[in-house]
Design a protein around this motif. Structure first.
Motif, PDB file in Angstrom:
ATOM      1  N   ALA A 379       0.768  -1.078  -0.117  1.00 41.52           N
ATOM      2  CA  ALA A 379      -0.048  -0.133  -0.054  1.00 41.52           C
ATOM      3  C   ALA A 379       0.928   1.378   0.066  1.00 41.52           C
ATOM      4  N   LYS A 380       1.990   1.156   0.756  1.00 42.99           N
ATOM      5  CA  LYS A 380       2.768   2.395   0.738  1.00 42.99           C
ATOM      6  C   LYS A 380       3.457   2.644  -0.678  1.00 42.99           C
ATOM      7  N   ALA A 381       3.877   1.622  -1.240  1.00 43.34           N
ATOM      8  CA  ALA A 381       4.402   1.852  -2.693  1.00 43.34           C
ATOM      9  C   ALA A 381       3.455   2.530  -3.632  1.00 43.34           C
ATOM     10  N   GLY A 382       1.972   1.861  -3.400  1.00 43.72           N
ATOM     11  CA  GLY A 382       1.064   2.629  -4.415  1.00 43.72           C
ATOM     12  C   GLY A 382       0.715   4.002  -4.055  1.00 43.72           C
ATOM     13  N   ARG A 383       0.528   4.169  -2.549  1.00 45.37           N
ATOM     14  CA  ARG A 383       0.338   5.539  -2.093  1.00 45.37           C
ATOM     15  C   ARG A 383       1.386   6.663  -2.773  1.00 45.37           C
ATOM     16  N   LEU A 384       2.794   6.180  -2.602  1.00 41.57           N
ATOM     17  CA  LEU A 384       3.541   7.170  -2.923  1.00 41.57           C
ATOM     18  C   LEU A 384       3.715   7.514  -4.620  1.00 41.57           C
ATOM     19  N   HIS A 385       3.146   6.327  -5.403  1.00 44.01           N
ATOM     20  CA  HIS A 385       3.025   6.488  -6.730  1.00 44.01           C
ATOM     21  C   HIS A 385       2.017   7.407  -7.088  1.00 44.01           C
ATOM     22  N   ILE A 386       0.780   7.166  -6.194  1.00 46.84           N
ATOM     23  CA  ILE A 386      -0.314   8.316  -6.471  1.00 46.84           C
ATOM     24  C   ILE A 386      -0.134   9.599  -6.198  1.00 46.84           C
ATOM     25  N   LEU A 387       0.967   9.817  -5.301  1.00 49.88           N
ATOM     26  CA  LEU A 387       1.594  11.272  -4.836  1.00 49.88           C
ATOM     27  C   LEU A 387       1.988  11.759  -5.973  1.00 49.88           C
ATOM     28  N   ASP A 388       3.007  10.962  -6.649  1.00 54.24           N
ATOM     29  CA  ASP A 388       3.607  11.447  -7.755  1.00 54.24           C
ATOM     30  C   ASP A 388       2.751  12.112  -8.745  1.00 54.24           C
ATOM     31  N   GLU A 389       1.745  11.165  -8.989  1.00 51.81           N
ATOM     32  CA  GLU A 389       0.705  11.560 -10.057  1.00 51.81           C
ATOM     33  C   GLU A 389       0.001  12.812  -9.649  1.00 51.81           C
ATOM     34  N   MET A 390      -0.313  12.966  -8.441  1.00 49.78           N
ATOM     35  CA  MET A 390      -1.062  14.133  -7.788  1.00 49.78           C
ATOM     36  C   MET A 390      -0.037  15.346  -8.065  1.00 49.78           C
ATOM     37  N   ALA A 391       1.309  15.411  -7.931  1.00 47.51           N
ATOM     38  CA  ALA A 391       2.061  16.543  -7.990  1.00 47.51           C
ATOM     39  C   ALA A 391       1.958  16.969  -9.377  1.00 47.51           C
ATOM     40  N   LYS A 392       1.712  16.153 -10.086  1.00 45.73           N
ATOM     41  CA  LYS A 392       1.486  16.733 -11.934  1.00 45.73           C
ATOM     42  C   LYS A 392       0.658  17.864 -11.835  1.00 45.73           C
ATOM     43  N   GLY A 393      -0.511  17.804 -11.140  1.00 44.39           N
ATOM     44  CA  GLY A 393      -1.496  18.651 -11.027  1.00 44.39           C
ATOM     45  C   GLY A 393      -1.415  19.798  -9.932  1.00 44.39           C
ATOM     46  N   ILE A 394      -0.957  19.578  -9.061  1.00 41.69           N
ATOM     47  CA  ILE A 394      -0.356  20.457  -7.944  1.00 41.69           C
ATOM     48  C   ILE A 394       0.292  19.777  -6.875  1.00 41.69           C
ATOM     49  N   ALA A 395       1.795  20.410  -6.689  1.00 43.71           N
ATOM     50  CA  ALA A 395       2.374  19.884  -5.526  1.00 43.71           C
ATOM     51  C   ALA A 395       2.410  20.258  -4.335  1.00 43.71           C
ATOM     52  N   GLU A 396       2.091  21.713  -4.099  1.00 42.47           N
ATOM     53  CA  GLU A 396       1.659  22.266  -2.595  1.00 42.47           C
ATOM     54  C   GLU A 396       0.844  23.377  -2.740  1.00 42.47           C
ATOM     55  N   ALA A 397       0.276  23.842  -1.571  1.00 42.00           N
ATOM     56  CA  ALA A 397      -0.619  24.905  -1.536  1.00 42.00           C
ATOM     57  C   ALA A 397      -0.374  26.105  -2.093  1.00 42.00           C
ATOM     58  N   ARG A 398      -1.174  26.635  -2.701  1.00 36.59           N
ATOM     59  CA  ARG A 398      -0.918  27.835  -3.342  1.00 36.59           C
ATOM     60  C   ARG A 398      -0.691  28.999  -2.211  1.00 36.59           C
ATOM     61  N   ASP A 399       0.115  30.154  -2.510  1.00 31.22           N
ATOM     62  CA  ASP A 399       0.939  31.123  -1.681  1.00 31.22           C
ATOM     63  C   ASP A 399      -0.572  31.779  -0.866  1.00 31.22           C
ATOM     64  N   ASP A 400      -1.519  32.012  -1.426  1.00 31.26           N
ATOM     65  CA  ASP A 400      -2.582  32.800  -0.881  1.00 31.26           C
ATOM     66  C   ASP A 400      -4.137  32.101  -1.174  1.00 31.26           C
ATOM     67  N   VAL A 401      -4.936  32.435  -0.355  1.00 29.80           N
ATOM     68  CA  VAL A 401      -6.393  31.918  -0.545  1.00 29.80           C
ATOM     69  C   VAL A 401      -7.010  32.558  -1.695  1.00 29.80           C
ATOM     70  N   SER A 402      -8.044  31.860  -2.383  1.00 29.41           N
ATOM     71  CA  SER A 402      -8.554  32.193  -3.689  1.00 29.41           C
ATOM     72  C   SER A 402      -9.197  33.623  -3.518  1.00 29.41           C
ATOM     73  N   GLU A 403      -9.138  34.164  -4.817  1.00 28.61           N
ATOM     74  CA  GLU A 403      -9.826  35.792  -4.667  1.00 28.61           C
ATOM     75  C   GLU A 403     -11.210  35.652  -4.349  1.00 28.61           C
ATOM     76  N   HIS A 404     -11.829  34.716  -4.398  1.00 32.02           N
ATOM     77  CA  HIS A 404     -13.223  34.316  -4.163  1.00 32.02           C
ATOM     78  C   HIS A 404     -13.488  33.876  -2.554  1.00 32.02           C
ATOM     79  N   ALA A 405     -12.504  33.633  -1.805  1.00 29.87           N
ATOM     80  CA  ALA A 405     -12.488  33.375  -0.411  1.00 29.87           C
ATOM     81  C   ALA A 405     -12.594  34.713   0.417  1.00 29.87           C
ATOM     82  N   PRO A 406     -13.054  34.567   1.574  1.00 33.67           N
ATOM     83  CA  PRO A 406     -13.116  35.575   2.505  1.00 33.67           C
ATOM     84  C   PRO A 406     -11.516  36.025   3.038  1.00 33.67           C
ATOM     85  N   LYS A 407     -11.671  37.166   3.044  1.00 30.56           N
ATOM     86  CA  LYS A 407     -10.331  37.704   3.559  1.00 30.56           C
ATOM     87  C   LYS A 407     -10.447  37.748   5.125  1.00 30.56           C
TER      88      LYS A 407
END
Length: 549
Positions: A379-407
């Motif tokens: 399961a660990k090997a599969g989990r790490l593979h999935i994390l690699d695939e997810m990183a192709k979409g987004i690897a870390e949180a954006r620097d700030d919240v969305s412009e549509h989110a409350p400040k």
């Protein structure tokens, strides 16, 4: 199987604790419930704070060892006071009919169980079932019996194909994960969103940010609790090709949502660092196994897309097991049919560093430590593979919240000034909320939290609050408004809601006969603060400024 016993296990300072107290659970990095028989583990469910596979495995089998006296106690009770078991005769199988079904259906079933596409496989099976029933029982007298025999034969052939032929339904190897595609920002107006697809399982997940007032309030046996993080898992009938009435959340929806919520909650930022309420909603659009794990992956990506600074990305994988005699096969990323025909459903959620939640249900007598260890490592090997695939979409949180989110802004005031912000009957705070289009929350410590969609308005509101709650400084000059005239002096408002008295003797350098000779209501005047007594009364002077001139 015999008697079953279970216990909760915690992990504090490197030691496992059986049935920890509430206080111990607050310090524990593990909260799991494990059920066992005399010979093996049969159920596991819980969460951990990014613990390793070996630490989790140690906790599971610590429970196994500790509950053996409870099982022995049940066996002793059964021996001394138990009743004889009722004898239940197994259903009688018409062997000649079974052989006929196998002969007629074998070629067609082999094609069915080798068809990768779920809908195509289902259609082929339905057509084959109609054909077999028609050929064997044209008069329609034993259709139900034939259908049941065919279903059992299908399961036998599938299991044999996997265990003996080492071949899965869709042709993958035992440890291979289905193709993955990831998108973030899929819904442009949400605070965060993602579309996670793995094989024929797809989840559209959104993340929404709110204020403290948006927290979920839940009444429990221990009193009312506020949940800052909420996750809702929705599994509409169309996701599996069905059309039926939509009702409230099912037991399955609640269970899958809880598993995903536990897995994601371990990586949330501390509330003092990120005071937003967070709601994640997963809409399963298509399902062929592991929809709860798709929710975990999509939820992690949606939160990063929303600018939530999670500690690290999280993924999940569903494992399966098929055991025939001494042959054991562990499957990664199981399909729906592999779940139904298998002997174990084992879901593992975690980061690159460790496990955050897991759930295991066993359909056989139990699994040994060796088998479970192998399943966790696979399961660990599969989990790490999935994390690699997810990183192709987004690897870390954006620097700030969305412009549509409350400040979000915070400001601290003197707790004695809280009443000035609230006003009589909440008048002031309601007016401020309406004028600046903001949510304003004030706690007893004097901490003010402001949530608004417009950052400029939020800053203006902070300035207004500073003005309302400003402390009067002795010796400082203020421009104030004359609020009322008395025989002995004039009351001047130097700050919003704060008046001081200019005594008649402090109006001018010369003697003043009547206050109205110098000031009238509505006049604007500069005054200097001479003193503030222990009752908060403010003494002002106009004369002090004239002397200075």
């Amino acid at each position: 199987m015999g008697p079953v016993a279970g216990a909760r296990v915690g992990y504090v300072a490197g030691d496992y604790i059986i049935n920890p107290t509430r206080d111990e659970l607050k310090e524990s990095s593990m909260n799991m419930v494990v059920a066992c028989t005399k010979d093996a583990v049969v159920m596991v469910e819980g969460q951990t704070d990014n613990l390793s596979e070996s630490e989790v495995l140690g906790g599971i089998f610590h429970v196994f060892e500790q509950v053996q006296p409870l099982i022995a106690l049940q066996e002793d009770l059964q021996a001394s006071n138990g009743k004889a078991k009722r004898q239940v005769a197994p259903p009688t199988v018409d062997t000649s009919l079974l052989e006929r079904v196998q002969t007629v259906a074998r070629a067609g079933l082999e094609k069915v169980i080798s068809t990768a596409d779920k809908m195509e496989r289902g259609a082929l099976y339905d057509a084959l079932k109609d054909q077999v029933v028609e050929e064997i029982d044209s008069e329609g007298e034993r259709g139900k019996e034939i259908s049941d025999l065919l279903k059992g034969y299908k399961k036998t052939l599938m299991r044999d194909m996997i265990v003996r032929q080492k071949k899965r339904i869709d042709g993958r190897s035992f440890d291979q994960v289905r193709p993955i595609s990831c998108e973030v920002g899929y819904l442009p107006r949400t605070h965060g969103s993602s579309l996670f697809t793995r094989g024929e399982t797809q989840a559209l997940v959104t993340a929404t940010l709110g204020s403290e007032r948006d927290q979920q309030r839940v009444e429990t046996l221990g009193g009312e609790e506020n949940n800052r993080f909420m996750l809702h898992y929705n599994f509409p009938p169309f996701s599996v090709g069905e059309a039926r009435m939509l009702r409230g959340p099912s037991r399955r929806d609640v269970g899958h949502g809880t598993l995903a919520m536990r897995g994601l909650s371990a990586v949330l930022p501390a509330e003092e660092d990120f005071p937003y309420s967070i709601r994640v909603v997963s809409e399963v659009l298509e399902s062929n196994g592991s929809s709860s794990m798709a929710t975990v992956c999509g939820g992690s990506m949606a939160m990063m897309d929303a600018g939530i600074p999670i500690k690290e990305p999280v993924s999940g994988i569903a494992m399966g097991l098929i055991k025939e005699d001494d042959n054991v096969v562990i499957l990664s990323d199981i399909l729906g049919d592999e779940d139904h025909l298998g002997d174990m459903d084992f879901k593992v959620v975690g980061t690159r560093g460790g496990i955050t939640s897991l759930q295991m249900d066993i359909k056989i007598a139990g699994v040994s430590r060796e088998i479970m260890s192998q399943a966790l490592e696979q399961a660990k090997a599969g989990r790490l593979h999935i994390l690699d695939e997810m990183a192709k979409g987004i690897a870390e949180a954006r620097d700030d919240v969305s412009e549509h989110a409350p400040k979000y802004l915070v400001h601290s005031i003197n707790p004695d000034k809280i009443r000035d912000i609230i006003g009589p009957g909440g008048k002031i705070i309601k007016e401020l909320s309406a004028e600046y289009d903001a949510k304003i929350e004030v706690d007893d410590s004097g901490l003010i939290k402001i949530f608004t969609l417009d950052g400029t308005k939020a800053e203006a509101l902070i300035e207004k609050i500073k003005e309302i709650t400003a402390e009067v400084e002795i010796g400082k000059v203020y421009t104030g408004l004359v609020k009322s005239i008395k025989d002995f002096g004039a009351f001047v408002e130097i700050l919003p809601g704060t008046d001081g008295l200019v005594h008649i003797s402090e109006l001018d350098t010369q003697r003043v006969a009547k206050v109205t000779d110098v000031l009238n209501e509505g006049d604007t005047v500069e005054v200097k603060v001479l003193d503030v007594d222990n009752r908060g009364r403010i003494r002002l002077s106009r004369k002090a400024l004239l002397n200075k001139e």
